[in-house]
Design a protein around this motif. Structure first.
Motif, PDB file in Angstrom:
ATOM      1  N   HIS A  79      -5.936 -78.065  58.223  1.00  0.00           N
ATOM      2  CA  HIS A  79      -6.758 -76.874  58.023  1.00  0.00           C
ATOM      3  C   HIS A  79      -6.337 -75.730  58.932  1.00  0.00           C
ATOM      4  O   HIS A  79      -6.697 -74.573  58.687  1.00  0.00           O
ATOM      5  CB  HIS A  79      -8.228 -77.206  58.270  1.00  0.00           C
ATOM      6  N   ASN A  80      -5.596 -76.027  59.976  1.00  0.00           N
ATOM      7  CA  ASN A  80      -5.122 -74.999  60.898  1.00  0.00           C
ATOM      8  C   ASN A  80      -3.738 -75.432  61.381  1.00  0.00           C
ATOM      9  O   ASN A  80      -3.598 -76.494  61.988  1.00  0.00           O
ATOM     10  CB  ASN A  80      -6.083 -74.836  62.077  1.00  0.00           C
ATOM     11  N   ASP A  83      -3.030 -76.776  64.809  1.00  0.00           N
ATOM     12  CA  ASP A  83      -3.362 -78.169  65.135  1.00  0.00           C
ATOM     13  C   ASP A  83      -2.109 -79.047  65.165  1.00  0.00           C
ATOM     14  O   ASP A  83      -2.070 -80.063  65.865  1.00  0.00           O
ATOM     15  CB  ASP A  83      -4.347 -78.733  64.107  1.00  0.00           C
ATOM     16  N   ARG A 281     -10.404 -76.271  70.018  1.00  0.00           N
ATOM     17  CA  ARG A 281     -10.538 -75.757  68.654  1.00  0.00           C
ATOM     18  C   ARG A 281     -11.279 -76.739  67.747  1.00  0.00           C
ATOM     19  O   ARG A 281     -12.075 -76.343  66.886  1.00  0.00           O
ATOM     20  CB  ARG A 281      -9.136 -75.463  68.109  1.00  0.00           C
TER      21      ARG A 281
END
Length: 789
Positions: A79-80, A83, A281
């Motif tokens: 999703h990021n 990461d 995060r």
């Protein structure tokens, strides 16, 4: 306890120097103990060659991890893209901390004469502390050339810790159970590694053939893999290394290609701040849960220690530091660079990032590498099961030594078949490598934690380092515990499978070891005294028959209670009779010239001996022909050597006029004279026709009398050896006591369940002792007896 005789160097030319005790704390005479020279350090050419070979045996598991790690971490997708940097940073520092710092630079040095694994660590501890549950330790064992001991620590705290461990039965039980649990985890790894590796490799064609076809091909490869085990790793060992070298070259080359082509920002992962940003995060919980997938990047690290016995510490250090470590690091960095540009490809990262023209060559090499990875862990599991059986911690199975060069390379048919069935069941149950990753890491991390515990104990008690250095080692255990806590979140998703398997195997080994220990204690508490033996064998109704008789017993401290049972059923004794004990020594190997210990029982003219055959956990007994030849040869040398020692002592005493004789030597001379009278002859049963002189009539001052003694000594030795050779020609008969072990009726219900049902089941369904020892059935005599424990 008889006084120990002093050994002097033989004055005669050509006589080899020997270390022998005529009497010791267990009333046992050391037949022959040669101290072999220590091996010289291997040259660099040999070390580099071993390093090359180790690539093909040791690193298959950790080397094939790039095929499935990222897909196991990002199960729900990425999703990021930042990461990816956090995860890569965690992987980099995990590889640096555990395989590199912990195993390569610390754990490898905690070896047992070059051998690794949980039982090797336990054996090392047993030599330095009295922690064994079976009381069969002997002072003579410490004279073995491989029985190295460190100087006891003078620090009061360490001495107190060691004494508390030795005096606490609970602590000693827990130590052996922890060792068994660690061994069980490695066996579990040996079951999951083939299934995981082959499934991951074959999944490269899942898009074209489907999941069912992938599973079918995996099962076929697994059956072929386990079928090939019977040929031994030595037959194909040299072919493994080139394949793995090509594999490491491919994954590192592909990694560099992806890093340069897609995103060099992946190199920022060397900054540990990426780890902080990742947890900030995603929150601690989500980041903590991802650790279970990240840990898969170091599965196979334990193989470096478990397979150490095949190579050397330097060889493993070189091959990991200069080949495996940089190759897998570059592979992960390249995959991270690819995923930053194509995050949607995370479910099939490894094959998706391969350049098109390298796809099929890489697929073929990947399948071969996965087979090799499986081979390494299966062979390791065979080795540790062999160690466990030798130390009395595993039911009897057939051990086939597949190499004349490496004693640790073994094949176990029964276990191989069980492994094959288990791997197929695991593959069918989990279906995909992603599902299997839920269970795969738990067994590995548990084994790592147990290794950390045992090594910490060795650092403190054996290496005699301060508590502060041990504290510096503990962070490795803390990291592993953190990974274990994350792995346990997958307990209900399949993580319970390796744990259930491990606890089942630990229970199996624990039950077997418990009953073996109690059986030994029963024999020890009911052993036949020397006086009773003398009365028993001199009864007029006892016949002496030609040949050599071997009565097997695990007892090393006396005559087993089953012997009177034999005499009651068969009132006859062979002309040469030996009580033989096969004893496991807590070292890897015992030199062949150091294996046999003998003691001459009274009355001496009956030629009854006790013999302890000492084996390390990598040694094999050999077939009956080889064993008989070695035993008789060492028996003849024992008789010769015992006589030589007495003669040399008497000659030394003769040189001093009217020199007093030590009580030990005078007693030995008296016993020998009583058993072997001067100038007499042997009858057909091997007895002397006339009585001997009394010990009081023996004097050692005067050249004439000493010359007579020396001449008669040579004559006696020749006659004894001739008699033993004739007995050997008549044949060797093996006597085995079939002791049925049952629980004491007054014992607890738990003990009755363990002994009467669990142990009885194992004993009946695994190999019997006569099959283990390859005893010819036409020369085997069994007599039954019941032991209540």
């Amino acid at each position: 306890m008889e006084e120990e005789a002093k050994i002097k160097e033989a004055p005669q030319k050509g006589l080899r120097q020997r270390k022998t005790s005529l009497a010791d704390s267990l009333d046992l005479e050391a037949g022959k103990v040669f101290i072999t020279a220590s091996h010289s350090s291997k040259g660099w050419k040999t070390t580099l060659f071993l390093a090359f070979q180790s690539i093909g045996i040791v690193y298959g598991d950790i080397g094939t991890s790039p095929m499935y790690v990222f897909s196991s971490i990002f199960v729900d997708g990425i999703h990021n893209t930042d990461d990816i940097l956090g995860v890569l940073s965690l992987m980099i520092y995990t590889i640096v901390a555990l395989p590199m710092l912990k195993y390569v630079f610390i754990v490898l040095h905690a070896n047992d004469n070059g051998n690794g694994g949980a039982f090797a660590l336990y054996s090392l501890i047993c030599r330095h502390a009295k922690v064994s549950l079976i009381p069969n330790q002997q002072p003579e064992d410490m004279q073995l050339s491989n029985y190295t001991l460190e100087t006891p620590s003078k620090l009061k705290g360490i001495k107190n810790l060691k004494q508390k461990l030795e005096n606490s039965y609970f602590a000693r039980v827990m130590l052996i159970l922890i060792t068994m649990l660690g061994t069980s985890m490695v066996i579990g790894d040996g079951i999951f590694t083939p299934a995981m590796s082959v499934l991951s490799a074959v999944s490269g064609i899942s898009t074209s053939l489907g999941e069912g076809a992938v599973l079918g091909i995996t099962i076929v490869i697994l059956i072929f893999l386990f079928y090939m085990q019977r040929f031994g790793t030595d037959k194909v060992g040299l072919s493994f290394a080139p394949i793995l070298v090509v594999w490491f070259a491919l994954i590192s080359g592909i990694g560099l290609y992806n890093l340069i082509k897609h995103d060099t920002v992946a190199l920022r992962a060397f900054n540990p701040k990426c780890i902080y940003d990742y947890f900030k995060r995603n929150g601690f919980k989500k980041g903590w849960l991802s650790l279970s997938g990240i840990f898969l990047c170091i599965t196979g690290s334990e193989a470096m220690f478990a397979d150490l016995g095949h190579f050397s510490v330097k060889a493993i250090q070189i091959s990991f530091s200069f080949v495996t470590f940089p190759a897998i690091l570059i592979a992960y960095i390249g995959q991270a660079a690819f995923l930053r540009k194509f995050p949607e490809q995370v479910s099939n990262t490894f094959y998706a990032c391969i350049p098109e023209h390298l796809y099929w060559p890489t697929f073929v090499i990947a399948v071969l590498a996965s087979i090799i990875a499986s081979q390494a862990m299966i062979s390791g599991a065979f080795s540790i099961i062999s160690q466990a059986q030798t130390l009395g911690c595993f039911p009897r199975v057939k051990i086939v030594h597949t190499s004349t060069k490496h004693r640790g390379q073994v094949y176990i048919p029964e276990i191989n078949f069980m492994f094959m069935i288990a791997c197929i069941v695991v593959s069918v149950a989990f279906k995909t490598s992603a599902n299997m990753s839920n269970a795969y890491g738990i067994a590995v991390v548990c084994d790592m934690i147990i290794t950390s515990f045992l090594v910490a104990f060795i650092i403190l008690v054996i290496w005699k380092k301060s508590i502060w250095l041990v504290a510096l080692f503990l962070p490795f255990g803390c990291i592993e515990l953190l990974y274990l806590s994350s792995q346990m979140t997958k307990f209900t998703k399949g993580g319970f499978v390796p744990l259930v398997l491990a606890f089942f195997l630990t229970a199996l080994m624990g039950i077997w070891h418990y009953v073996q220990k109690e059986r030994y204690m029963f024999e020890l508490n009911n052993k036949v005294s020397a006086e009773s033996l003398a009365k028993l064998v001199t009864k007029p109704n006892i016949n002496r028959i030609p040949g050599i008789g071997l009565l097997y017993s695990e007892l090393v401290q006396g005559i087993p209670p089953i012997f009177p049972h034999f005499i009651a059923n068969i009132p006859a004794i062979h002309s040469v009779f030996l009580f033989v004990s096969i004893k496991a020594i807590p070292i890897a190997t015992v030199a062949s010239e150091e294996r046999f210990l003998f003691h001459h029982m009274e009355p001496r003219d009956h030629r009854i001996f006790r013999c302890v055959v000492r084996l390390g956990y990598k040694d094999e007994l050999g077939d009956h022909v080889e064993f008989e030849s070695q035993l008789v040869q060492h028996l003849k040398e024992f008789i010769t050597q015992t006589q030589e020692i007495i003669m040399h002592e008497t000659e030394a005493a003769r040189n001093v006029e009217q020199a007093p004789i030590s009580p030990t030597i005078k007693n030995e001379v008296a016993q020998i004279s009583q058993g072997y009278p001067i100038n007499d002859t042997l009858d057909e049963e091997g007895k002397y026709r006339t009585s001997s002189k009394s010990s009081d009539s023996i004097t050692l001052s005067g050249v004439a009398k000493s010359s007579t003694f020396s001449s008669s000594h040579v004559n006696r030795v020749e006659k004894e050896i001739e008699f033993i050779e004739k007995a050997m020609e008549k044949g060797v008969v093996y006597l085995l006591g079939e002791a049925e072990v049952v629980a004491d009726p007054k014992s607890f219900i738990f003990n009755k369940i363990v002994v009467n049902y669990a142990y009885s089941f194992l004993r009946k369904n695994f190999r019997q002792r006569d099959k283990m020892m390859a005893i010819p059935r036409n020369r085997l005599v069994k007599v039954g007896m019941t032991y209540e424990i």
